[in-house]
Design an enzyme around this catalytic site. Structure first.
Site: not given
Ligand code: GLA
Length: 689
Positions: A457, A525
């Protein structure tokens, strides 16, 4: 039959011809030693290309005709420069001298240098026998002796400039977006102006994706000429399109970095840009997308042929509240549903109980995992699943041991605040001590638990992107990205079984640079099925379904509050690499039973969805292999016209046994009866008899 060579050259006219299965591309080194664009479109022979009229140069004291393979500054050029340099004595611009070229199989290198200054430049072209995609990039060289000290300032260095014949109109297709609403497709007439698509965020970004399609306004999903370009880069970027009123070709120049960033090329040094690839198609947007999907599978992805597993990810279920008992309970239910890989998301490490602390301290949280992750990993493996873990290696929270020890490791500038976003700062991956640290803990972590899968990420944009002690600070804009690439490449080489999902707050870094070293992308997300339809539509313009992670989650959706039937949530997520992200502890027995059937259905259609050709239909998406067809439909019940089938064959519905003529499926469509509910949808499987 005579074999057509992929690259050919006519010495008398100094014309080069690139030949792909269905297209040709031609350029000519003119009498002025400048490489001019000649042709990009339908197939031509070298004789045809050599006979094309030459570029005319200056048309008035105020205008020139453009259409160069790489626009530079200097002479009567007034378009967007792809290359902008300043020499040690303050002079700018380039006057080309053509040095020669090499043709090696399907690659062409045209070597140029400045007439006076020690600047060398190679234009790279590469084609493949199974694709109409042409890969272009550039190498800049400082030809001075390595011990000299006159650097060349590079203010812009694009990978390539593409020329598109300006026909009756010029329409651009591209995506816009935001966090939780990425890759929204837009089609718009190009203004007579310079139009800039860019990211200044250090990642390719949620707000625009580094590609462009150009047509005359007459293409649609099934037909019409489309010229498309895709930049293989994961950091800041800029693509500038220029439409000129004088009828000069429409040009699109693109490369890494955004406006205002400069760096120095040192004597003896060379710099290779990322690839800015292009494809011409006469088959409309659908064929253009399928061309990119096939190219990415054949020439970009590290493991194209591996079925992507059904992932369970605990993020939406538990947030940062990651405990051994909670994850075990989810793992048991996920395994019962048929999940093949269990991913523990954020919250397993350091003092990470919310977004304020812990990034950088990559050891299992001692109070939640006193014996490390081993006991959880054993449970997951015991349930027959593979094990995956979330990491965010490029980041640190100021409240972390790492930051307390190395406050100078983050991007920062003297006398400037360190802007925190999501309470975190960006580690400077242009620094080799930082990438060495990152590789070491990742290597150890992956080895300790034999981790099968990492979700990598990256959750914030760059600010105060400085490196006070660095030799040439602004290089970090691209060197950070190269540092990320290097760590991932090294990690994959050290752990050949490791698979990686690219993520940046959802789809903030969905691009060919990442796909060259990852297996799939977390594209948003936002897991709301209704919103996903649009996001997935935009992603599919360039990127193939097998790389598109998509989860079925809870209803009401935690992000949008919208409700949708379980079946619908699964159907929409089945359009890519299906995963599950709901809080299974709250699913009823009936829901779990239905979900188990849906996962089984997905596994059955997976080879067609992940490896078939994709056709975007009206409120539906279709996938096709030689003898199988899968349709995922949503929207109103009616005859849904299919695509790409053989009209003379019979197709049997695998669920009902009903038989359909290919010819009627193509013309009158598949008779669909969607359930009468909010969020109706269906998956239809056909087999060619
Ligand atoms: C980002 C990712 C999510 C999740 C969060 C965790 O927003 O896109 O899928 O992994 O971080 O903090």
């Amino acid at each position: 039959m005579q074999q057509v060579s992929p690259v050919s050259f006519d010495a008398s006219s100094r014309t080069f011809l690139l030949t792909t299965p269905a297209t040709s591309y031609a350029l000519r080194v003119g009498a002025d030693d400048v490489p001019h664009h000649l042709h990009w479109g339908a197939p031509l022979t070298l004789d045809h290309a050599s006979a094309l009229p030459s570029y005319d140069g200056v048309v008035s004291s105020f205008a020139s005709t453009g259409g160069e393979e790489l626009g530079v500054e200097g002479g009567a050029r007034f378009g967007v420069p792809s290359l902008l340099v300043r020499y040690a004595d303050g002079a700018r611009g380039v006057e080309w001298h053509y040095e020669g070229h090499e043709i090696e199989g399907s690659e062409l290198r045209v070597r140029l240098r400045d007439r006076h200054y020690p600047l060398g430049c190679t234009l790279h072209y590469a084609v493949h026998e199974d694709s109409d995609v042409i890969e272009r990039s550039l190498t800049l060289r400082h030809l001075g002796a390595a011990d000299g000290d006159d650097t060349i300032e590079v203010l812009r260095c694009d990978a390539a400039a593409w020329s598109v014949p300006a026909a009756s109109g010029v329409r651009l297709s591209h995506t816009v977006g935001q966090w939780s609403g990425e890759t929204q497709l837009r089609r718009t007439e190009a203004p007579y102006a310079e139009t800039v698509f860019t990211s200044r965020r250090g990642v390719s970004g949620h707000f625009a994706n580094p590609w462009l399609m150009v047509d005359a306004g007459d293409a649609d999903e099934t037909g019409g000429e489309v010229w498309s370009m895709v930049l293989a880069w994961s950091g800041s970027w800029r693509i500038t399109a220029q439409r000129d009123f004088t009828g000069a070709p429409f040009t699109v120049t693109g490369g890494a970095g955004h406006d205002g960033i400069g760096w120095r090329l040192r004597p003896g040094e060379s710099h290779r840009t990322p690839v800015f690839a292009g494809q011409y198609s006469r088959g409309g947007f659908g064929a253009t997308s399928r061309g990119w999907h096939a190219y990415i599978a054949a020439h970009v992805l590290p493991r194209p042929d591996e079925p992507r597993p059904v992932v369970y990810n605990s993020w939406e279920a538990t947030g940062w509240n990651v405990t051994l008992a909670g994850q075990r309970a989810l793992a048991e239910r996920a395994a019962e549903l048929g999940a093949e890989l269990f991913v523990v998301d954020d919250g397993w490490f350091g003092a990470r109980t919310d977004e304020r602390a812990g990034l950088g301290d990559w050891h299992p949280a001692p109070e939640r995992f006193p014996d490390g992750l081993g006991p959880l990993v054993d449970t997951i493996r015991g349930l027959g699943m593979r094990f995956g873990l979330w990491v965010e290696p490029e980041m640190t929270n100021p409240d972390s041991d790492l930051y307390r020890e190395h406050p100078d490791w983050v991007l920062h500038m003297p006398h400037r605040r360190r802007t925190e976003l999501r309470h975190q700062l960006v580690l400077n991956f242009a620094r080799t001590d930082v990438t060495e640290w990152a590789f070491k803990w990742l290597d150890r972590l992956v080895a300790t638990y034999a981790i099968d899968f990492l979700k990598w990420d990256m959750n914030r944009a760059f600010t105060e992107a400085g490196w006070p002690a660095g030799p040439d600070a602004e290089r970090l804009w691209s060197d950070h990205t190269r540092g990320v690439y290097a760590v991932i490449d090294r990690l994959r080489a050290a752990h050949p079984h490791l698979r990686i999902e690219g993520c940046a707050g959802g789809g903030g870094r969905a691009d060919l640079g990442m796909l060259a070293r990852t297996d799939q992308t977390w594209i948003s997300d936002n897991t709301d099925a209704a919103d996903r339809i649009g996001i997935q539509h935009g992603y599919s313009q360039i990127y193939p379904a097998r790389t598109m992670s998509a989860w079925a989650t809870d209803s009401p959706n935690p992000y949008t509050g919208r409700t949708a039937p379980l079946r619908h949530r699964f159907h929409i997520a089945m359009a890519g690499a299906l995963g599950i992200g709901g809080d299974l502890s709250r699913w009823s027995d009936a829901e779990l039973a239905e979900a188990r059937e849906l996962v089984a259905l997905y596994k059955e259609i997976r080879p067609v969805v992940q490896f078939g050709e994709q056709y975007r239909l009206d409120d539906a998406v279709q996938y096709r292999t030689d003898d199988r067809v899968v349709v995922i439909a949503w929207g109103r019940s009616r005859g849904l016209r299919l695509a790409g089938l053989s009209p003379t064959d019979i197709y049997t519905d695998e669920a009902t046994g009903a038989e359909h003529h290919g010819a009627t499926l193509l013309t009158h469509g598949l008779p669909l009866r969607l359930p009468k509910e909010d969020g109706p949808s269906a998956v239809v499987r056909l087999r060619r008899r």
